[in-house]
Design a protein around this motif. Structure first.
Motif, PDB file in Angstrom:
ATOM      1  N   PRO A  37      49.490  -7.950  48.856  1.00 49.05           N
ATOM      2  CA  PRO A  37      48.576  -6.945  48.289  1.00 49.05           C
ATOM      3  C   PRO A  37      48.688  -6.816  46.774  1.00 49.05           C
ATOM      4  O   PRO A  37      47.668  -6.616  46.092  1.00 49.05           O
ATOM      5  N   ASP A  38      49.898  -6.918  46.233  1.00 46.64           N
ATOM      6  CA  ASP A  38      50.057  -6.774  44.788  1.00 46.64           C
ATOM      7  C   ASP A  38      49.361  -7.895  44.030  1.00 46.64           C
ATOM      8  O   ASP A  38      48.769  -7.675  42.963  1.00 46.64           O
ATOM      9  N   VAL A  39      49.397  -9.096  44.590  1.00 46.43           N
ATOM     10  CA  VAL A  39      48.717 -10.225  43.956  1.00 46.43           C
ATOM     11  C   VAL A  39      47.208 -10.032  44.003  1.00 46.43           C
ATOM     12  O   VAL A  39      46.499 -10.311  43.023  1.00 46.43           O
ATOM     13  N   LEU A  40      46.706  -9.544  45.115  1.00 49.93           N
ATOM     14  CA  LEU A  40      45.272  -9.292  45.227  1.00 49.93           C
ATOM     15  C   LEU A  40      44.814  -8.223  44.240  1.00 49.93           C
ATOM     16  O   LEU A  40      43.731  -8.333  43.643  1.00 49.93           O
ATOM     17  N   THR A  41      45.647  -7.205  44.044  1.00 43.17           N
ATOM     18  CA  THR A  41      45.322  -6.163  43.069  1.00 43.17           C
ATOM     19  C   THR A  41      45.248  -6.746  41.662  1.00 43.17           C
ATOM     20  O   THR A  41      44.324  -6.441  40.886  1.00 43.17           O
ATOM     21  N   ARG A  42      46.209  -7.608  41.330  1.00 45.55           N
ATOM     22  CA  ARG A  42      46.215  -8.264  40.017  1.00 45.55           C
ATOM     23  C   ARG A  42      44.979  -9.131  39.835  1.00 45.55           C
ATOM     24  O   ARG A  42      44.375  -9.183  38.755  1.00 45.55           O
ATOM     25  N   PHE A  43      44.587  -9.835  40.906  1.00 41.20           N
ATOM     26  CA  PHE A  43      43.439 -10.729  40.796  1.00 41.20           C
ATOM     27  C   PHE A  43      42.145  -9.947  40.607  1.00 41.20           C
ATOM     28  O   PHE A  43      41.271 -10.349  39.833  1.00 41.20           O
ATOM     29  N   THR A  44      42.030  -8.831  41.283  1.00 43.33           N
ATOM     30  CA  THR A  44      40.859  -7.972  41.090  1.00 43.33           C
ATOM     31  C   THR A  44      40.776  -7.508  39.636  1.00 43.33           C
ATOM     32  O   THR A  44      39.686  -7.475  39.037  1.00 43.33           O
ATOM     33  N   ALA A  45      41.931  -7.179  39.065  1.00 39.42           N
ATOM     34  CA  ALA A  45      41.966  -6.742  37.664  1.00 39.42           C
ATOM     35  C   ALA A  45      41.529  -7.848  36.711  1.00 39.42           C
ATOM     36  O   ALA A  45      41.034  -7.573  35.609  1.00 39.42           O
ATOM     37  N   GLU A  46      41.697  -9.094  37.131  1.00 41.55           N
ATOM     38  CA  GLU A  46      41.285 -10.230  36.300  1.00 41.55           C
ATOM     39  C   GLU A  46      39.788 -10.529  36.426  1.00 41.55           C
ATOM     40  O   GLU A  46      39.263 -11.400  35.727  1.00 41.55           O
ATOM     41  N   GLY A  47      39.119  -9.839  37.337  1.00 40.41           N
ATOM     42  CA  GLY A  47      37.686 -10.053  37.507  1.00 40.41           C
ATOM     43  C   GLY A  47      37.294 -10.844  38.730  1.00 40.41           C
ATOM     44  O   GLY A  47      36.114 -11.153  38.932  1.00 40.41           O
ATOM     45  N   GLY A  48      38.295 -11.180  39.572  1.00 40.60           N
ATOM     46  CA  GLY A  48      37.988 -11.920  40.784  1.00 40.60           C
ATOM     47  C   GLY A  48      37.738 -11.002  41.964  1.00 40.60           C
ATOM     48  O   GLY A  48      37.964  -9.795  41.897  1.00 40.60           O
ATOM     49  N   ALA A  49      37.265 -11.578  43.055  1.00 40.06           N
ATOM     50  CA  ALA A  49      37.111 -10.848  44.312  1.00 40.06           C
ATOM     51  C   ALA A  49      38.298 -11.214  45.195  1.00 40.06           C
ATOM     52  O   ALA A  49      38.593 -12.394  45.383  1.00 40.06           O
ATOM     53  N   ALA A  50      38.985 -10.229  45.722  1.00 38.11           N
ATOM     54  CA  ALA A  50      40.239 -10.461  46.437  1.00 38.11           C
ATOM     55  C   ALA A  50      40.076 -10.224  47.927  1.00 38.11           C
ATOM     56  O   ALA A  50      39.437  -9.249  48.353  1.00 38.11           O
ATOM     57  N   PHE A  51      40.690 -11.121  48.720  1.00 37.49           N
ATOM     58  CA  PHE A  51      40.589 -11.029  50.176  1.00 37.49           C
ATOM     59  C   PHE A  51      41.939 -11.356  50.810  1.00 37.49           C
ATOM     60  O   PHE A  51      42.653 -12.244  50.344  1.00 37.49           O
ATOM     61  N   ALA A  52      42.247 -10.660  51.889  1.00 37.50           N
ATOM     62  CA  ALA A  52      43.518 -10.876  52.582  1.00 37.50           C
ATOM     63  C   ALA A  52      43.452 -12.020  53.582  1.00 37.50           C
ATOM     64  O   ALA A  52      44.492 -12.449  54.083  1.00 37.50           O
ATOM     65  N   SER A  53      42.261 -12.516  53.886  1.00 36.68           N
ATOM     66  CA  SER A  53      42.129 -13.658  54.784  1.00 36.68           C
ATOM     67  C   SER A  53      40.986 -14.544  54.308  1.00 36.68           C
ATOM     68  O   SER A  53      40.033 -14.054  53.682  1.00 36.68           O
ATOM     69  N   PRO A  54      41.058 -15.841  54.579  1.00 29.30           N
ATOM     70  CA  PRO A  54      39.981 -16.737  54.138  1.00 29.30           C
ATOM     71  C   PRO A  54      38.630 -16.380  54.751  1.00 29.30           C
ATOM     72  O   PRO A  54      37.600 -16.417  54.063  1.00 29.30           O
ATOM     73  N   ALA A  55      38.606 -16.036  56.046  1.00 30.69           N
ATOM     74  CA  ALA A  55      37.331 -15.732  56.695  1.00 30.69           C
ATOM     75  C   ALA A  55      36.638 -14.543  56.049  1.00 30.69           C
ATOM     76  O   ALA A  55      35.407 -14.500  55.951  1.00 30.69           O
ATOM     77  N   ALA A  56      37.436 -13.580  55.588  1.00 29.29           N
ATOM     78  CA  ALA A  56      36.854 -12.383  54.983  1.00 29.29           C
ATOM     79  C   ALA A  56      36.081 -12.699  53.713  1.00 29.29           C
ATOM     80  O   ALA A  56      35.155 -11.978  53.343  1.00 29.29           O
ATOM     81  N   GLY A  57      36.451 -13.780  53.056  1.00 25.35           N
ATOM     82  CA  GLY A  57      35.777 -14.153  51.814  1.00 25.35           C
ATOM     83  C   GLY A  57      34.391 -14.713  52.020  1.00 25.35           C
ATOM     84  O   GLY A  57      33.590 -14.766  51.082  1.00 25.35           O
ATOM     85  N   GLY A  58      34.089 -15.156  53.228  1.00 25.87           N
ATOM     86  CA  GLY A  58      32.762 -15.687  53.500  1.00 25.87           C
ATOM     87  C   GLY A  58      32.531 -17.056  52.877  1.00 25.87           C
ATOM     88  O   GLY A  58      33.467 -17.808  52.640  1.00 25.87           O
ATOM     89  N   GLU A  59      31.276 -17.357  52.587  1.00 22.43           N
ATOM     90  CA  GLU A  59      30.890 -18.685  52.132  1.00 22.43           C
ATOM     91  C   GLU A  59      31.198 -18.910  50.660  1.00 22.43           C
ATOM     92  O   GLU A  59      31.136 -17.989  49.851  1.00 22.43           O
ATOM     93  N   SER A  60      31.527 -20.141  50.312  1.00 19.34           N
ATOM     94  CA  SER A  60      31.635 -20.599  48.928  1.00 19.34           C
ATOM     95  C   SER A  60      31.182 -22.047  48.873  1.00 19.34           C
ATOM     96  O   SER A  60      31.113 -22.728  49.903  1.00 19.34           O
ATOM     97  N   ASP A  61      30.900 -22.519  47.673  1.00 15.69           N
ATOM     98  CA  ASP A  61      30.513 -23.927  47.519  1.00 15.69           C
ATOM     99  C   ASP A  61      31.724 -24.848  47.604  1.00 15.69           C
ATOM    100  O   ASP A  61      31.640 -25.953  48.136  1.00 15.69           O
ATOM    101  N   VAL A  62      32.843 -24.393  47.050  1.00 15.21           N
ATOM    102  CA  VAL A  62      34.077 -25.178  47.083  1.00 15.21           C
ATOM    103  C   VAL A  62      35.221 -24.262  47.498  1.00 15.21           C
ATOM    104  O   VAL A  62      35.235 -23.071  47.163  1.00 15.21           O
ATOM    105  N   VAL A  63      36.177 -24.830  48.219  1.00 14.70           N
ATOM    106  CA  VAL A  63      37.346 -24.083  48.656  1.00 14.70           C
ATOM    107  C   VAL A  63      38.592 -24.875  48.281  1.00 14.70           C
ATOM    108  O   VAL A  63      38.786 -26.003  48.757  1.00 14.70           O
TER     109      VAL A  63
END
Length: 300
Positions: A37-63
């Motif tokens: 969770p702490d890493v996800l919080t840091r990533f959100t602060a950097e401007g990214g979208a943070a997810f605890a599981s890959p499926a929760a992130g949904g679709e992307s062009d590259v993984v």
């Protein structure tokens, strides 16, 4: 990629974190996945979208997959909350995990069977180069996958070696890199422990050797960890237990002999057995120092 700029990075460790930030700087919408969770919080602060599981992130062009080993890769891709569950057909998966070539091929085939594209894409360069988007990628896979992932690869790397279309070639080259990396870390630990036992100033020794014939990238990079007694993990002892295990196992299957790798692996295994597995890989110096009755910086 002209139509979209969406990338998922699974595993925000030292390399994945840097890759994710590099993608953000390049203008991608980046989804970062991690269990901390702490890493996800840091990533959100950097401007990214943070997810605890890959499926929760949904679709992307590259993984990008930056987890530790093949078991974790299988879990984050094909598990109940794995990335394949919500990926659209044709998504490019970049397997950046250091794995045995046979494991890479197995995982890649399952992705292909699910309608995805795959690039075998192990990386090197360390966390600092990851942060600046200057890692080296040892890649193999179909041209179409490289065409689709070209902008993303450019964002995270200084050099992409296209080794061929056969999945597994990237993992084979990374195995050779890890052979040298592990042996050089062990040699660095041995050299600086010997220097300490001889009563030499470690910083002076490091400064001299770093510009002399005996140097290596690992000596220059890991040597300061030993000199400063700083074993904060940038890459842990356990990583080289895994990676040198791959080297010796694959060599054995080919009928090859790797005596230096075997000696280095034994040292890393001893360090892990002594409770140092989660410390920086340079902590193998502590094992040699204990054997020699030498006190290094940072040792109690």
């Amino acid at each position: 990629m002209a139509h979209s700029q969406t990338a998922t990075v699974i595993g925000l460790g030292s390399m994945g974190w840097g890759a994710a930030l590099s993608l953000l700087r390049a203008g991608f919408e980046v989804k970062g996945v991690d269990i901390r969770p702490d890493v996800l919080t840091r990533f959100t602060a950097e401007g990214g979208a943070a997810f605890a599981s890959p499926a929760a992130g949904g679709e992307s062009d590259v993984v990008f997959v930056f987890v530790v080993n093949s078991d974790q890769a299988k879990a984050v891709l094909f598990g109940e909350t794995g990335a394949v569950a919500t990926a659209r057909p044709g998504t490019v998966f970049l397997l950046c995990v250091t794995m045995a070539p046979s494991a890479t091929k197995e995982i890649a085939q399952k992705l292909l069977d699910a309608g995805m594209q795959v690039i075998d894409a192990p990386v090197s360069g360390g966390h600092l180069k990851a942060l600046t988007g200057e890692i080296t990628v040892m890649a193999s896979g179909p041209d179409a996958a490289f065409d689709a992932a070209g902008r993303a690869l450019e964002a995270v790397s200084a050099k992409v070696f296209r080794l061929g279309t056969e999945i597994g070639l990237g993992s084979k080259v990374k195995m050779i890199n890890q052979l040298l990396a592990g042996v050089h870390i062990a040699a660095t630990a041995e050299a600086l422990t010997l220097a300490a036992g001889a009563g030499l100033d470690l910083k002076t020794v490091h400064d001299v050797i770093s510009v002399s014939a005996g140097s290596s990238w690992m000596f220059e990079n890991r040597g300061p960890h030993i000199v400063d007694g700083d074993y904060t993990p940038r890459s842990a002892v356990n990583i080289f237990v895994k990676d040198l295990g791959i080297v010796t196992q694959e060599a054995g299957q080919q009928g090859g002999t790797t005596p230096l790798s075997a000696a280095a692996l034994a040292l890393f295994q001893e360090a892990a057995g002594a409770g140092l597995g989660l410390e920086d890989d340079a902590a193998v110096a502590k094992v040699l120092a204990a054997r020699s009755g030498v006190r290094l910086p940072g040792m109690e």
